[in-house]
Structures are given as C-alpha cells and as structure tokens.
Design a protein around this motif. Structure first.
Motif, short mmCIF file in Angstrom:
data_model
loop_
_atom_site.label_atom_id
_atom_site.label_comp_id
_atom_site.label_asym_id
_atom_site.label_seq_id
_atom_site.Cartn_x
_atom_site.Cartn_y
_atom_site.Cartn_z
N UNK A 1 -8.65 2.41 6.74
CA UNK A 1 -9.12 1.18 8.26
C UNK A 1 -7.93 0.32 7.70
N UNK A 2 -7.75 -0.05 9.12
CA UNK A 2 -6.72 -1.33 8.78
C UNK A 2 -7.10 -2.12 8.62
N UNK A 3 -8.73 -2.81 8.95
CA UNK A 3 -8.90 -4.08 8.09
C UNK A 3 -9.28 -4.10 6.88
N UNK A 4 -8.93 -2.99 6.30
CA UNK A 4 -9.18 -2.44 4.54
C UNK A 4 -7.81 -3.02 3.94
N UNK A 5 -6.86 -1.42 5.00
CA UNK A 5 -6.02 -1.69 4.51
C UNK A 5 -5.02 -2.83 3.93
N UNK A 6 -4.83 -4.33 4.65
CA UNK A 6 -4.37 -5.63 4.04
C UNK A 6 -4.45 -5.45 2.47
N UNK A 7 -6.07 -5.53 2.07
CA UNK A 7 -6.26 -5.23 0.60
C UNK A 7 -4.91 -4.77 -0.51
N UNK A 8 -5.25 -3.62 0.53
CA UNK A 8 -4.70 -2.41 -0.46
C UNK A 8 -2.85 -2.52 -0.56
N UNK A 9 -2.36 -2.97 0.41
CA UNK A 9 -0.63 -3.27 0.46
C UNK A 9 -0.74 -4.37 0.22
N UNK A 10 -1.04 -5.32 -0.27
CA UNK A 10 -0.94 -6.69 -0.69
C UNK A 10 -0.79 -6.31 -2.27
N UNK A 11 -1.90 -5.35 -2.77
CA UNK A 11 -2.29 -5.48 -4.13
C UNK A 11 -0.98 -4.27 -4.31
N UNK A 12 -0.55 -3.27 -4.05
CA UNK A 12 1.05 -2.99 -3.87
C UNK A 12 2.03 -3.22 -3.85
N UNK B 1 2.33 1.78 -10.76
CA UNK B 1 3.51 1.34 -9.53
C UNK B 1 3.45 2.75 -9.53
N UNK B 2 3.51 3.31 -9.23
CA UNK B 2 3.22 5.19 -8.40
C UNK B 2 2.36 5.08 -7.26
N UNK B 3 1.78 4.60 -7.93
CA UNK B 3 0.82 5.03 -6.65
C UNK B 3 0.59 4.03 -5.45
#
Ligand code: FE2
Ligand code: FE2
Length: 307
Positions: A171-182, A154-156
């Motif tokens: 990399x904007x193309x991989x950032x999608x996965x990380x922001x959705x998960x977050x 949650x803090x991450x």
C-alpha cells in the motif's frame, strides 16, 4: 540533493568539518531526521498485496522494531564512553538518533494496526521476552547479536529499495515508512559493527551471535504469526497462506532473495561496507528528501540538518 545527502559512512569527512557542524550524525552522513508520519486511517487492512500472511509477517516485524531498536541502542550505548575517534563518535550519535525515531514511528504504525484489531502488542511482548534472554549475556555478546541483526536489516533494506516488483505490492501510503526506515538502515549499517571492532572484535562472539539470535527470535516470530493469523481467522486459509509464504520465502520471494547473503556475516574479514550501497543510498536520499522529495512534509528538522 540535500546537504544531508552528501556523505555516507563510507565516505569519511575531515574531522574539522565533523566538529564544525551539528548535529554530529548529519556531518558523517547519518542525519537524525525527525520524521512525523500521519498514517491515513483508510489504508488497506492487508497492506501487502491484499494478503493476510505476508501482511501479518510485516506487522510482526513492525511489532518487533520498538523493543529491537532499544536493544540495539542499549548495546551500543554501553560502550559509548570508551569509543575513541571523533568520526565514530559522530556516527554513534547519528545511529542513536535514527534508531530512536524508527522505534517511535513503528509504535505509531503499531497503534494504527492495533486500532484495526491486528494485535501487534503480542509481537512486541514476545520479542521483549526474546531480547530479555539475550540481555543475560555479556555486553560484548549483546553487541555481537546487534551487529548480526543490523546485517539482517541492512540486507532487508537493500532488497526493499532495489525491488520495485515488491514495492508495487505494498500500500503506497504505508510504503513511505518502510522505505524511509530502509534508507536510514543503509546509512548507518556499519556503525554498530565499527563500535564492535573497536571494543571487542571477538570472532567467537560474532559466531555465537548467529545461533543465539536465531534461537531467541525465530520462536517469537512463529508464535506471533500463529497468534495474529488465528486472531484474524486466517490460520487455516491454506490458499492465501501458501500465496503469502511464496511471496516471502519461495525461490524469488522477498526474504529468500537475500537470505543466502546472511552467511557473509561469518566471514572472518566481514565488514558491512564491503558491499557498497552508496549509489542506492544517494538515489533514495534524493527521492525522499531531495528538492522534490516525497517525504519533505514529514521531515520536521530539515532546516537544522542543513546548517
Ligand atoms: Fe532501525
Ligand atoms: Fe539499524
């Protein structure tokens, strides 16, 4: 704003509405979104600031997620039938749905990384061994470890969604996965904790979770990093490793910025919702899944969740 974005775990809905809508998680602000990423093959090898050290750190975390998510789900599932209260049951349903898809999509990212010779399978194996150690403890202790790790995620997540300077380096193309998960980590950040409070609530187990998790996971992180850096012939690249270390762990580094807040977990009256992230959640629900959301194409069950 989509219908899925109108409620969060900290904004209870009348039970009649919880019961009337499906799937249950969506009615309590934890929609089990079916997200289907297609990662572009031409994204950068070092997707974090062209830096090996920090990229391989995130690759290690991605390797950890599929077994980690299974551990979280198993520790909550163990108590599922004992839970009373329609709202918490619906939250558990949303939590299970979200974590299952996180594991699947990180597996997909891990396949991409592996196809480029970044052997995240090593990270997966080392975390499986570490979690195997935690699985020897009682179900209550395992759930306590889960709520500690959920506090970290949650803090991450909050840092990732609040820190534009950091996101600009991914990399904007991989950032999608990380922001959705977050986003989804923030949506369900209190679920495992609320289950723990109802079925155990032991402060001793909560305190023990900190050293147990650290002793199990830190060596797995270090071993995976050394292995991946060595495999990429980056282990002795002093300048890049120092730069990567600073990006993550120096005073204003990504991880260092939220690590002091890990200690909140040990407050006797701690609860994940003490720190209100509703505005951040709403902002990102709109950005990703609102009318012009950037992930609408990947969001396969949008219609079902809007019923
Ligand atoms: Fe997750
Ligand atoms: Fe989670």
């Amino acid at each position: 704003m989509t219908a899925t974005a109108t409620a969060t775990p900290s904004s209870p809905l009348p039970l009649a509405r919880v019961a009337a809508r499906k799937p249950a998680g969506a009615a309590v602000g934890i929609p089990p979104r079916q997200i289907d990423f297609r990662f572009p093959r031409d994204s950068k090898r070092y997707f974090f600031d062209d830096n090996g050290f920090s990229t391989l750190f995130f690759a290690t975390l991605s390797g950890f997620f599929p077994p980690g998510e299974r551990f979280f789900m198993d520790s909550v599932r163990h108590y599922r039938d004992e839970i009373s209260g329609e709202r918490l049951k619906a939250c558990i349903s949303g939590f299970m749905g979200q974590e299952a898809v996180h594991g699947r999509e990180h597996e997909r990212l891990n396949e991409l990384l592996s196809s480029r010779g970044i052997k995240v399978g090593m990270a997966e194996r080392s975390v499986k061994r570490a979690l195997g150690v935690l699985r020897r403890f009682s179900p209550a202790q395992q759930l306590a470890c889960t709520i500690f790790m959920e506090h970290f995620t949650a803090l991450f997540a909050e840092e990732l969604l609040s820190n534009q300077r950091f996101r600009d380096k991914v990399d904007p193309q991989l950032l999608h996965l990380w922001v959705w998960h977050a986003l989804e980590e923030l949506e369900h950040k209190a679920v495992a904790y609320d289950v723990y409070e109802q079925v155990s609530g032991s402060y001793a187990h909560r305190v023990m979770a900190v050293p147990l998790t650290a002793v199990a996971l830190v060596p797995a992180i270090v071993a995976s990093m050394v292995y991946l850096l060595n495999a990429d012939r980056e282990l002795f690249n002093g300048a890049e490793n120092r730069r990567g270390f600073r990006l993550l762990f120096a005073k204003r580094g990504f991880i260092a910025r939220f690590m002091p807040r890990m200690g909140e977990f040990l407050r006797r009256d701690f609860h994940p919702d003490d720190h209100n992230t509703d505005a951040l959640v709403k902002q990102w629900q709109e950005k990703l899944f609102g009318e012009n959301g950037s992930l609408l194409e990947e969001f396969r069950n949008r219609e079902a969740l809007m019923n």
